[in-house]
Design an enzyme around this catalytic site. Sequence first.
Site, PDB file in Angstrom:
ATOM      1  N   HIS A  95       0.848  -1.184   0.000  1.00 20.48           N
ATOM      2  CA  HIS A  95       0.000   0.000   0.000  1.00 20.48           C
ATOM      3  C   HIS A  95       0.886   1.238   0.000  1.00 20.48           C
ATOM      4  O   HIS A  95       2.025   1.216   0.473  1.00 20.48           O
ATOM      5  CB  HIS A  95      -0.912  -0.005   1.234  1.00 20.48           C
ATOM      6  CG  HIS A  95      -1.981   1.037   1.194  1.00 20.48           C
ATOM      7  ND1 HIS A  95      -1.769   2.336   1.612  1.00 20.48           N
ATOM      8  CD2 HIS A  95      -3.269   0.987   0.767  1.00 20.48           C
ATOM      9  CE1 HIS A  95      -2.868   3.031   1.460  1.00 20.48           C
ATOM     10  NE2 HIS A  95      -3.798   2.245   0.938  1.00 20.48           N
ATOM     11  N   GLU A 143      -4.477   1.590  -7.824  1.00 20.47           N
ATOM     12  CA  GLU A 143      -4.932   2.789  -7.114  1.00 20.47           C
ATOM     13  C   GLU A 143      -3.887   3.892  -7.216  1.00 20.47           C
ATOM     14  O   GLU A 143      -2.913   3.889  -6.454  1.00 20.47           O
ATOM     15  CB  GLU A 143      -5.199   2.446  -5.645  1.00 20.47           C
ATOM     16  CG  GLU A 143      -5.828   3.560  -4.855  1.00 20.47           C
ATOM     17  CD  GLU A 143      -6.252   3.092  -3.474  1.00 20.47           C
ATOM     18  OE1 GLU A 143      -7.451   3.152  -3.181  1.00 20.47           O
ATOM     19  OE2 GLU A 143      -5.394   2.670  -2.678  1.00 20.47           O
TER      20      GLU A 143
END
Length: 229
Positions: A95, A143
């Site tokens: 992430h 993302e």
Amino acid sequence: MKEIGTPFFICNPKSYLYGEECLDLAKAADDFAEKYGVETFFTAPYADLAKINDNTENIIVTAQHMDPLSPGRGMGHVLPESLKAVGAKAVFLNHAEQSLKLNTLVKTIKKAKELDIITVVCADSLEEALAIAKLGPDILLCEPTELIGTGQTSSFDYIIETTTKIKEIDESILVMQASGISNGEDVYNTIVHGADGTGATSGIMEAPDKAKKLEEMIQAVVKAEKEIK
């Protein structure tokens, strides 16, 4: 490895919630997963994973990160076996808030596969997504970092292009698109444009009623599923 139902949804409170408040939302997610028949992942801080696992039946309890080590030395690191032992079935990796070097990511995905833990691996560009696809993650979250928490979703062209090109490398990889998901409409549009799943953090965490917003988004998954079938 558990077969992941699609389209799926990931509720990702990050570190906004912990303890009883996190457990309450996890229970709500558990109820919605059963009520609407939507595969639902729920992330939580490490200290909350065991209690959430003990009090839910339908969600996929998900860790926020883990390290590629085995039992033994490793003070301060996240031991994969410890996550498995408390009921974590999936893990986020790479992430933007916990990015990994390539060699570490390779080792960590391999370790997750050994333990039968589902990997949700993040990529912040098409180029990175295509490179990571060759490592065989279970879910690849495309993302763009600059859109995280902005309420601005990825363009439909980006969703279509990344999903198509990842599937060309490995059609078994599930592609998740989740930038800026704020409401049910965002969820619906993301899935009907080809994503296998989506999810949200701030869109849920900033809502006056978090459980209500989560239900709205899961209902949108159902609506989108009907549209694409």
